[in-house]
Design a protein around this motif. Sequence first.
Motif, PDB file in Angstrom:
ATOM      1  N   PHE A 284       0.827  -1.214   0.000  1.00 37.68           N
ATOM      2  CA  PHE A 284       0.000   0.000   0.000  1.00 37.68           C
ATOM      3  C   PHE A 284       0.853   1.252   0.000  1.00 37.68           C
ATOM      4  CE2 PHE A 284       0.991  -0.746   4.416  1.00 37.68           C
ATOM      5  CZ  PHE A 284       1.129   0.513   4.964  1.00 37.68           C
ATOM      6  N   ALA A 285       0.217   2.347  -0.397  1.00 42.55           N
ATOM      7  CA  ALA A 285       0.793   3.688  -0.252  1.00 42.55           C
ATOM      8  C   ALA A 285      -0.071   4.414   0.777  1.00 42.55           C
ATOM      9  CB  ALA A 285       0.767   4.425  -1.590  1.00 42.55           C
ATOM     10  N   PRO A 286       0.514   4.982   1.823  1.00 38.67           N
ATOM     11  CA  PRO A 286      -0.284   5.549   2.907  1.00 38.67           C
ATOM     12  C   PRO A 286      -1.123   6.760   2.520  1.00 38.67           C
ATOM     13  CG  PRO A 286       2.044   6.033   3.230  1.00 38.67           C
ATOM     14  CD  PRO A 286       1.960   5.053   2.104  1.00 38.67           C
TER      15      PRO A 286
ATOM     16  N   LEU B 151       8.181   5.943   7.893  1.00 38.81           N
ATOM     17  CA  LEU B 151       7.851   6.018   9.316  1.00 38.81           C
ATOM     18  C   LEU B 151       7.146   4.736   9.756  1.00 38.81           C
ATOM     19  CD1 LEU B 151       7.816   8.230  11.719  1.00 38.81           C
ATOM     20  CD2 LEU B 151       5.374   8.325  11.211  1.00 38.81           C
ATOM     21  N   ILE B 152       6.232   4.251   8.935  1.00 40.02           N
ATOM     22  CA  ILE B 152       5.497   3.017   9.246  1.00 40.02           C
ATOM     23  C   ILE B 152       6.455   1.826   9.280  1.00 40.02           C
ATOM     24  CG2 ILE B 152       3.733   1.424   8.369  1.00 40.02           C
ATOM     25  CD1 ILE B 152       2.365   4.045   7.177  1.00 40.02           C
ATOM     26  N   ILE B 153       7.389   1.800   8.344  1.00 35.35           N
ATOM     27  CA  ILE B 153       8.401   0.734   8.341  1.00 35.35           C
ATOM     28  C   ILE B 153       9.249   0.812   9.617  1.00 35.35           C
ATOM     29  CG2 ILE B 153      10.509  -0.095   7.211  1.00 35.35           C
ATOM     30  CD1 ILE B 153       9.182   0.815   4.527  1.00 35.35           C
ATOM     31  N   ALA B 154       9.659   2.014   9.987  1.00 38.59           N
ATOM     32  CA  ALA B 154      10.456   2.192  11.202  1.00 38.59           C
ATOM     33  C   ALA B 154       9.684   1.713  12.428  1.00 38.59           C
ATOM     34  CB  ALA B 154      10.853   3.658  11.359  1.00 38.59           C
ATOM     35  N   ALA B 155       8.383   1.984  12.458  1.00 34.55           N
ATOM     36  CA  ALA B 155       7.558   1.543  13.588  1.00 34.55           C
ATOM     37  C   ALA B 155       7.466   0.020  13.633  1.00 34.55           C
ATOM     38  CB  ALA B 155       6.167   2.158  13.480  1.00 34.55           C
ATOM     39  N   ARG B 156       7.342  -0.606  12.482  1.00 36.04           N
ATOM     40  CA  ARG B 156       7.287  -2.076  12.454  1.00 36.04           C
ATOM     41  C   ARG B 156       8.592  -2.679  12.957  1.00 36.04           C
ATOM     42  NH1 ARG B 156       9.250  -5.787   9.355  1.00 36.04           N
ATOM     43  NH2 ARG B 156       9.829  -4.383   7.655  1.00 36.04           N
ATOM     44  N   LEU B 157       9.704  -2.116  12.502  1.00 36.85           N
ATOM     45  CA  LEU B 157      11.002  -2.649  12.919  1.00 36.85           C
ATOM     46  C   LEU B 157      11.232  -2.467  14.415  1.00 36.85           C
ATOM     47  CD1 LEU B 157      13.167  -1.371   9.919  1.00 36.85           C
ATOM     48  CD2 LEU B 157      12.449  -3.737  10.359  1.00 36.85           C
ATOM     49  N   ALA B 158      10.760  -1.360  14.969  1.00 39.33           N
ATOM     50  CA  ALA B 158      11.008  -1.058  16.384  1.00 39.33           C
ATOM     51  C   ALA B 158       9.957  -1.639  17.323  1.00 39.33           C
ATOM     52  CB  ALA B 158      11.089   0.453  16.583  1.00 39.33           C
TER      53      ALA B 158
ATOM     54  N   LEU C 276      -0.359   2.812  13.470  1.00 39.45           N
ATOM     55  CA  LEU C 276       0.221   4.062  12.983  1.00 39.45           C
ATOM     56  C   LEU C 276      -0.198   4.325  11.538  1.00 39.45           C
ATOM     57  CD1 LEU C 276       2.116   6.483  13.292  1.00 39.45           C
ATOM     58  CD2 LEU C 276       4.025   4.982  12.656  1.00 39.45           C
ATOM     59  N   ALA C 277      -0.205   3.290  10.712  1.00 40.04           N
ATOM     60  CA  ALA C 277      -0.624   3.455   9.308  1.00 40.04           C
ATOM     61  C   ALA C 277      -2.046   3.994   9.234  1.00 40.04           C
ATOM     62  CB  ALA C 277      -0.517   2.123   8.573  1.00 40.04           C
TER      63      ALA C 277
ATOM     64  N   ILE D  33       1.782  12.559  14.958  1.00 37.92           N
ATOM     65  CA  ILE D  33       0.877  11.416  14.741  1.00 37.92           C
ATOM     66  C   ILE D  33       1.404  10.189  15.474  1.00 37.92           C
ATOM     67  CG2 ILE D  33      -0.060   9.831  13.003  1.00 37.92           C
ATOM     68  CD1 ILE D  33       0.059  12.240  11.014  1.00 37.92           C
ATOM     69  N   ALA D  34       2.708   9.970  15.385  1.00 39.74           N
ATOM     70  CA  ALA D  34       3.311   8.828  16.087  1.00 39.74           C
ATOM     71  C   ALA D  34       3.131   8.962  17.598  1.00 39.74           C
ATOM     72  CB  ALA D  34       4.785   8.706  15.724  1.00 39.74           C
ATOM     73  N   ARG D  35       3.326  10.167  18.126  1.00 40.12           N
ATOM     74  CA  ARG D  35       3.138  10.385  19.571  1.00 40.12           C
ATOM     75  C   ARG D  35       1.706  10.076  19.980  1.00 40.12           C
ATOM     76  NH1 ARG D  35       6.281  14.951  18.727  1.00 40.12           N
ATOM     77  NH2 ARG D  35       4.450  16.311  18.740  1.00 40.12           N
ATOM     78  N   GLU D  36       0.755  10.475  19.139  1.00 48.14           N
ATOM     79  CA  GLU D  36      -0.660  10.210  19.428  1.00 48.14           C
ATOM     80  C   GLU D  36      -0.961   8.710  19.459  1.00 48.14           C
ATOM     81  OE1 GLU D  36      -2.505  12.525  16.352  1.00 48.14           O
ATOM     82  OE2 GLU D  36      -1.629  14.372  17.154  1.00 48.14           O
ATOM     83  N   CYS D  37      -0.097   7.924  18.820  1.00 48.93           N
ATOM     84  CA  CYS D  37      -0.233   6.463  18.842  1.00 48.93           C
ATOM     85  C   CYS D  37       0.572   5.835  19.973  1.00 48.93           C
ATOM     86  CB  CYS D  37       0.216   5.877  17.505  1.00 48.93           C
ATOM     87  SG  CYS D  37      -0.854   6.288  16.109  1.00 48.93           S
ATOM     88  N   GLY D  38       1.120   6.675  20.853  1.00 42.59           N
ATOM     89  CA  GLY D  38       1.868   6.172  21.991  1.00 42.59           C
ATOM     90  C   GLY D  38       3.310   5.828  21.682  1.00 42.59           C
TER      91      GLY D  38
END
Length: 200
Positions: free
Chosen positions: A9-11, A96-103, A112-113, A136-141
Motif C-alpha cells: 500500500f501507499a499511505p 515512518l510506518i516501516i520504522a515503527a514495524r522494525l522497532a 500508525l498506518a 501522529i506517532a506520539r498520538e499512537c503512543g
Amino acid sequence: MAQVCQYFFAPQSPWTYLGHERFVALAKKHGAQIELKPCDLGKVFSVSGGVPLAKRAPQRQAYRLVELKRWSEHLQMPMNLQPAFFPVAGDAAAMLIIAARLAHGTDAALALAGAVMRAVWAEERNIADAATLAAIARECGLDGQALVKTAETSGVQEEYNRHTEEAIAANVFGSPWYVVDGEGYWGQDRLDFVERALQK
C-alpha cells in the motif's frame, strides 16, 4: 499454521484508508498474519501503466470523487474528498510506518498506518511534514521524534525500496493490494474475496 497476507500500500491512497481498518479486523478475525509492505506507488505506476491523478482524464477524475463519496458514506467513514494536503508525497510516511514495524512490531505499525491515513483524509494534516508525522506517532503512543529519525536511515530506505521491488515483482499496480496464497487482490472493494481466501 497462520495464513499470511501481504499488504502492499501507499499511505496517501484514499482507497487504502477506506479499507485499512476492515482489512486489519478481518485478518485478526481469521488469525492471519499481515506482512506490512508500504511501497512507492509512483515507481509501481511507472512500470505498470498507472497514471498520477493530475494526469488522468477529467471524466476519470470526476468519477473517482463520486466513488469516494459513495464508499465513505457506505462505510460511514469521515472523508474530505479534496483534502488540503493532497496530492502529497507518501515516502516519509511509508518509511515512518516501516520504522515503527522494525522497532515495535506489526500491530503498532498497522495502528500508525491507520492514523497516518486518517490524518490525510479526515484531519487535513500534511503527512509529508516531519513534525506532523512525529505528532501522529506520539498520538499512537510512540516516540515520534525517534521514529522520524529512524525513518530517515539507510536501512529503512532499503526496506522501502525492497517492498517496492517486491510489489513490482508481484504485478502490483495499485493501492491497496493484498496477496493471499500467491493470489493478488486489488482494492478495498475486494476484501470479501480476501476474506474467502483466508477461510480456505
